[in-house]
Design an enzyme around this catalytic site. Structure first.
Site, PDB file in Angstrom:
ATOM      1  N   ARG A   1      91.214  62.709  32.306  1.00  0.00           N
ATOM      2  CA  ARG A   1      89.927  62.856  32.992  1.00  0.00           C
ATOM      3  C   ARG A   1      89.512  64.336  33.041  1.00  0.00           C
ATOM      4  O   ARG A   1      89.924  65.125  32.207  1.00  0.00           O
ATOM      5  CB  ARG A   1      90.027  62.225  34.385  1.00  0.00           C
ATOM      6  CG  ARG A   1      90.330  60.703  34.296  1.00  0.00           C
ATOM      7  CD  ARG A   1      90.336  60.056  35.651  1.00  0.00           C
ATOM      8  NE  ARG A   1      89.029  60.206  36.313  1.00  0.00           N
ATOM      9  CZ  ARG A   1      88.838  60.010  37.620  1.00  0.00           C
ATOM     10  NH1 ARG A   1      89.865  59.648  38.384  1.00  0.00           N
ATOM     11  NH2 ARG A   1      87.649  60.175  38.143  1.00  0.00           N
TER      12      ARG A   1
ATOM     13  N   ASN B   1      99.574  57.884  46.802  1.00  0.00           N
ATOM     14  CA  ASN B   1      98.374  58.175  46.031  1.00  0.00           C
ATOM     15  C   ASN B   1      97.563  59.119  46.918  1.00  0.00           C
ATOM     16  O   ASN B   1      96.879  58.679  47.845  1.00  0.00           O
ATOM     17  CB  ASN B   1      97.576  56.914  45.708  1.00  0.00           C
ATOM     18  CG  ASN B   1      96.356  57.225  44.849  1.00  0.00           C
ATOM     19  OD1 ASN B   1      96.022  58.401  44.636  1.00  0.00           O
ATOM     20  ND2 ASN B   1      95.688  56.199  44.359  1.00  0.00           N
TER      21      ASN B   1
ATOM     22  N   ARG C   1      83.926  51.726  44.918  1.00  0.00           N
ATOM     23  CA  ARG C   1      83.857  53.104  44.452  1.00  0.00           C
ATOM     24  C   ARG C   1      84.070  53.195  42.938  1.00  0.00           C
ATOM     25  O   ARG C   1      85.143  52.851  42.433  1.00  0.00           O
ATOM     26  CB  ARG C   1      84.984  53.879  45.149  1.00  0.00           C
ATOM     27  CG  ARG C   1      85.181  55.275  44.670  1.00  0.00           C
ATOM     28  CD  ARG C   1      86.502  55.841  45.172  1.00  0.00           C
ATOM     29  NE  ARG C   1      86.600  57.222  44.784  1.00  0.00           N
ATOM     30  CZ  ARG C   1      87.730  57.908  44.750  1.00  0.00           C
ATOM     31  NH1 ARG C   1      88.866  57.335  45.096  1.00  0.00           N
ATOM     32  NH2 ARG C   1      87.734  59.163  44.378  1.00  0.00           N
TER      33      ARG C   1
ATOM     34  N   PRO D   1      92.256  60.300  50.643  1.00  0.00           N
ATOM     35  CA  PRO D   1      90.821  60.162  50.895  1.00  0.00           C
ATOM     36  C   PRO D   1      90.095  59.297  49.868  1.00  0.00           C
ATOM     37  O   PRO D   1      90.410  59.328  48.683  1.00  0.00           O
ATOM     38  CB  PRO D   1      90.320  61.614  50.822  1.00  0.00           C
ATOM     39  CG  PRO D   1      91.339  62.334  50.015  1.00  0.00           C
ATOM     40  CD  PRO D   1      92.646  61.678  50.356  1.00  0.00           C
ATOM     41  N   ASN D   2      89.156  58.551  50.388  1.00  0.00           N
ATOM     42  CA  ASN D   2      88.241  57.703  49.611  1.00  0.00           C
ATOM     43  C   ASN D   2      88.884  56.452  49.018  1.00  0.00           C
ATOM     44  O   ASN D   2      88.195  55.613  48.438  1.00  0.00           O
ATOM     45  CB  ASN D   2      87.528  58.512  48.496  1.00  0.00           C
ATOM     46  CG  ASN D   2      86.706  59.642  49.072  1.00  0.00           C
ATOM     47  OD1 ASN D   2      85.883  59.399  49.950  1.00  0.00           O
ATOM     48  ND2 ASN D   2      86.935  60.869  48.643  1.00  0.00           N
TER      49      ASN D   2
ATOM     50  N   TYR E   1      87.920  52.989  38.726  1.00  0.00           N
ATOM     51  CA  TYR E   1      88.993  52.524  39.625  1.00  0.00           C
ATOM     52  C   TYR E   1      89.122  51.002  39.717  1.00  0.00           C
ATOM     53  O   TYR E   1      90.036  50.509  40.370  1.00  0.00           O
ATOM     54  CB  TYR E   1      88.769  53.109  41.026  1.00  0.00           C
ATOM     55  CG  TYR E   1      88.805  54.623  41.034  1.00  0.00           C
ATOM     56  CD1 TYR E   1      89.970  55.301  40.683  1.00  0.00           C
ATOM     57  CD2 TYR E   1      87.684  55.382  41.371  1.00  0.00           C
ATOM     58  CE1 TYR E   1      90.016  56.687  40.671  1.00  0.00           C
ATOM     59  CE2 TYR E   1      87.715  56.769  41.365  1.00  0.00           C
ATOM     60  CZ  TYR E   1      88.881  57.415  41.014  1.00  0.00           C
ATOM     61  OH  TYR E   1      88.923  58.784  40.999  1.00  0.00           O
TER      62      TYR E   1
ATOM     63  N   GLU F   1     104.733  59.894  43.064  1.00  0.00           N
ATOM     64  CA  GLU F   1     103.278  60.114  42.995  1.00  0.00           C
ATOM     65  C   GLU F   1     102.653  59.037  42.123  1.00  0.00           C
ATOM     66  O   GLU F   1     103.127  58.795  41.010  1.00  0.00           O
ATOM     67  CB  GLU F   1     103.015  61.498  42.375  1.00  0.00           C
ATOM     68  CG  GLU F   1     101.539  61.782  42.141  1.00  0.00           C
ATOM     69  CD  GLU F   1     101.303  63.129  41.448  1.00  0.00           C
ATOM     70  OE1 GLU F   1     102.277  63.873  41.202  1.00  0.00           O
ATOM     71  OE2 GLU F   1     100.132  63.406  41.136  1.00  0.00           O
TER      72      GLU F   1
ATOM     73  N   HIS G   1      98.795  57.146  40.756  1.00  0.00           N
ATOM     74  CA  HIS G   1      97.332  57.146  40.638  1.00  0.00           C
ATOM     75  C   HIS G   1      96.901  55.899  39.888  1.00  0.00           C
ATOM     76  O   HIS G   1      97.596  55.450  38.966  1.00  0.00           O
ATOM     77  CB  HIS G   1      96.836  58.380  39.872  1.00  0.00           C
ATOM     78  CG  HIS G   1      97.254  59.654  40.507  1.00  0.00           C
ATOM     79  ND1 HIS G   1      96.608  60.187  41.597  1.00  0.00           N
ATOM     80  CD2 HIS G   1      98.284  60.481  40.238  1.00  0.00           C
ATOM     81  CE1 HIS G   1      97.219  61.303  41.963  1.00  0.00           C
ATOM     82  NE2 HIS G   1      98.244  61.498  41.154  1.00  0.00           N
TER      83      HIS G   1
END
Ligand code: DQA
Length: 146
Positions: free
Chosen positions: A106, A73, A17, A9-10, A22, A97, A99
């Site tokens: 974070r 991701n 964004r 999502p997103n 990012y 995985e 990112h």
């Protein structure tokens, strides 16, 4: 050989964004980078994004027999989704995985990944380059067949 890249999502909003976190690269531009490197390596990549947890689960289930590995991701579902974890675990498909950001640096709620324990490895914090590292990671898993 085919690899499946999944984006949660997103991630369709990349570029606009929170660019301070990012970056300004769009998901379409990341796909171009991945496809270029994959072509150089002689690997086919299917690159998908969904805001729906169920659709991501279905794609993982359907990947068996068609793709050698998954690079994912999972966005915010990383931190919440037992369903994604179960799909990766149930299919046994080798999964990496990734990112863009360093989730461990974070907010505390991002430090835990629901899927990390069923993935073969985790790459985070390299911005768009995390995707290329994910590609390399998936290929090394397949070549060494671990
Ligand atoms: C992300 C990190 C997640 O915590 C966040 O919810 C995202 C993007 C990343 O690529 O850095 O949507 O997966």
């Amino acid at each position: 050989m085919k690899l499946l890249f999944l984006n949660g999502p997103n991630l369709n909003l990349l570029g606009k964004r929170e660019p301070g976190i990012y970056g300004k690269t769009t998901l379409a531009q990341i796909e171009v980078m991945v496809q270029k490197r994959a072509a150089e390596l002689g690997v086919a990549v299917d690159f998908r994004q969904s805001n729906s947890e169920g659709e991501l689960v279905t794609w993982i289930q359907q990947a068996v027999g068609e793709f050698a590995a998954v690079v994912i991701n999972a966005g915010a579902y990383t931190h919440t989704s037992i369903a994604l974890r179960d799909a990766i675990s149930a299919t046994g498909i080798p999964t990496v995985e990734i990112h863009l950001s360093n989730i461990h640096a974070r907010e505390e709620f991002r430090h835990h990944s629901m899927i990390a324990a069923v993935c073969r490895g985790q790459i985070c914090g390299f911005g768009p380059h995390s995707y290329l590292l994910g590609l390399d990671g998936a290929l090394s898993l397949i070549k060494t067949a671990i």
